[in-house]
Design an enzyme around this catalytic site. Structure first.
Site, PDB file in Angstrom:
ATOM      1  N   ALA A 133      47.127  44.858  57.782  1.00 50.78           N
ATOM      2  CA  ALA A 133      47.904  44.620  56.801  1.00 50.78           C
ATOM      3  C   ALA A 133      48.525  45.513  56.614  1.00 50.78           C
ATOM      4  O   ALA A 133      47.532  47.205  57.113  1.00 50.78           O
ATOM      5  CB  ALA A 133      46.923  44.244  55.132  1.00 50.78           C
ATOM      6  N   GLU A 182      44.416  47.683  63.300  1.00 47.30           N
ATOM      7  CA  GLU A 182      44.501  46.800  61.984  1.00 47.30           C
ATOM      8  C   GLU A 182      44.855  47.299  60.924  1.00 47.30           C
ATOM      9  O   GLU A 182      46.560  48.247  61.271  1.00 47.30           O
ATOM     10  CB  GLU A 182      43.043  47.970  62.327  1.00 47.30           C
ATOM     11  CG  GLU A 182      41.978  46.922  63.047  1.00 47.30           C
ATOM     12  CD  GLU A 182      41.009  45.222  62.120  1.00 47.30           C
ATOM     13  OE1 GLU A 182      41.858  45.265  60.256  1.00 47.30           O
ATOM     14  OE2 GLU A 182      40.501  44.843  62.877  1.00 47.30           O
ATOM     15  N   HIS A 183      44.478  47.521  59.314  1.00 52.75           N
ATOM     16  CA  HIS A 183      44.972  47.101  58.590  1.00 52.75           C
ATOM     17  C   HIS A 183      45.119  49.313  58.382  1.00 52.75           C
ATOM     18  O   HIS A 183      44.217  49.678  58.328  1.00 52.75           O
ATOM     19  CB  HIS A 183      44.360  47.105  57.798  1.00 52.75           C
ATOM     20  CG  HIS A 183      43.055  47.471  57.276  1.00 52.75           C
ATOM     21  ND1 HIS A 183      42.588  48.503  56.169  1.00 52.75           N
ATOM     22  CD2 HIS A 183      41.907  47.018  57.610  1.00 52.75           C
ATOM     23  CE1 HIS A 183      41.281  48.404  56.190  1.00 52.75           C
ATOM     24  NE2 HIS A 183      40.543  47.940  57.156  1.00 52.75           N
ATOM     25  N   ASP A 184      46.067  49.411  57.806  1.00 55.28           N
ATOM     26  CA  ASP A 184      45.551  51.079  57.005  1.00 55.28           C
ATOM     27  C   ASP A 184      46.252  52.060  58.058  1.00 55.28           C
ATOM     28  O   ASP A 184      46.205  52.786  57.821  1.00 55.28           O
ATOM     29  CB  ASP A 184      45.810  51.017  56.159  1.00 55.28           C
ATOM     30  CG  ASP A 184      45.502  49.961  54.717  1.00 55.28           C
ATOM     31  OD1 ASP A 184      46.607  49.969  53.925  1.00 55.28           O
ATOM     32  OD2 ASP A 184      44.509  49.317  54.994  1.00 55.28           O
ATOM     33  N   THR A 185      47.042  51.243  59.102  1.00 52.95           N
ATOM     34  CA  THR A 185      47.042  51.974  60.548  1.00 52.95           C
ATOM     35  C   THR A 185      48.630  52.837  60.461  1.00 52.95           C
ATOM     36  O   THR A 185      49.124  52.570  59.974  1.00 52.95           O
ATOM     37  CB  THR A 185      46.809  51.296  61.903  1.00 52.95           C
ATOM     38  OG1 THR A 185      47.677  49.836  61.651  1.00 52.95           O
ATOM     39  CG2 THR A 185      45.368  51.475  62.032  1.00 52.95           C
TER      40      THR A 185
END
Ligand code: COA
Length: 231
Positions: free
Chosen positions: A122, A139-142
């Site tokens: 995400a 992964e998310h928010d990278t």
């Protein structure tokens, strides 16, 4: 069906030709490749259409899309070419495996190559020319800059930030919130648990700087990066 013309006729081109035939044959037709070396690409099974300058001329206003297939050692050249192709409004294709899982909230720039089993979570924000080899995890928010290459099984944990031109080796891990400076290569199997500076080869778990990047490494030197156009 989109017609594809590759820039580059070496190893990366051979991987891309294989991948398109294997996974994306229903979407793309391979027309040929451009390479400055007249003897490149003998085993690709698609015709050499000329050198890179010919490619820029042919694709100006023509049909189809370009694929940047120059490989890690010439990735700086791929950045220059991407800039030139976009200036001429030539479409640059992204090649994404139907077996990759990508969140609809992720943003990915042009010219990506995303192989089987890659997961992108995400709100990931990724620049142009991403290469994500099999089973890489973002992964998310990278956030990943332009021209980032992830080896097979590499994992970028949540809120990590990978700057432009980095190479994260096979099975290497970047832990949450860690920042990897531009043009740094994290060695295969290594773990970045603290921020890494720009322009270094970092090795081990936890990863430590081994030396500065030099000519002949698979990431461009900082001198080269400083004169590259942004996509
Ligand atoms: C790190 C790397 C770039 C080599 O850098 P280098 O400075 O040329 O390193 P050398 O090969 O000269 O090795 C220097 C030392 O680092 C060690 N080393 C090299 N790579 C290592 C790694 N991934 N993990 C742990 N140690 C490593 C070597 O064993 C050597 O140790 P020694 O001095 O005790 O003998 C390379 O080994 C690497 O990991 N490349 C990434 C490959 C990859 O993931 N490709 C993905 C393709 S899809």
């Amino acid at each position: 069906m989109t017609a594809l013309r590759l820039f580059g006729g070496g190893t990366r081109a051979s991987v891309i030709v294989d991948f398109v035939r294997w996974r994306l044959a229903d979407r793309f037709e391979l027309q040929g490749f451009y390479d400055d070396n007249p003897s490149a690409g003998g085993a690709l099974g698609i015709p050499r259409l000329g050198d890179v300058a010919d490619g820029l001329r042919d694709m100006n206003g023509g049909d189809g899309a370009a694929v940047l297939a120059l490989g890690t050692y010439a990735s700086w050249r791929a950045c220059e070419l991407l800039h030139e192709l976009r200036r001429r409004r030539v479409p640059v294709a992204s090649l994404v495996s139907p077996m990759a899982s990508i969140s609809p909230s992720a943003e990915i720039g042009p010219g990506a190559l995303i192989l089987d089993g890659v997961f992108i979570g995400a709100r990931a924000r990724i620049g142009a020319l991403l290469t994500a080899n099999a089973l890489a995890i973002i992964e998310h928010d990278t956030t990943l800059g332009h021209n980032v290459m992830l080896g097979s099984g590499a994992a970028i944990a949540g809120f990590a930030h990978i700057e432009d031109h980095c190479f994260i080796g096979t099975n290497a891990t970047v832990l949450p919130k860690v920042v990897v400076g531009s043009g740094t290569l994290l060695a295969a199997g290594s773990t970045a648990s603290r921020d890494l500076p720009a322009g270094v080869i970092a090795v081990g778990a936890p990863a430590k700087t081994q030396r500065s990047v030099g000519e002949g490494d698979e990431v461009p030197t900082s001198a080269r990066i400083s004169v590259l156009p942004r996509p």
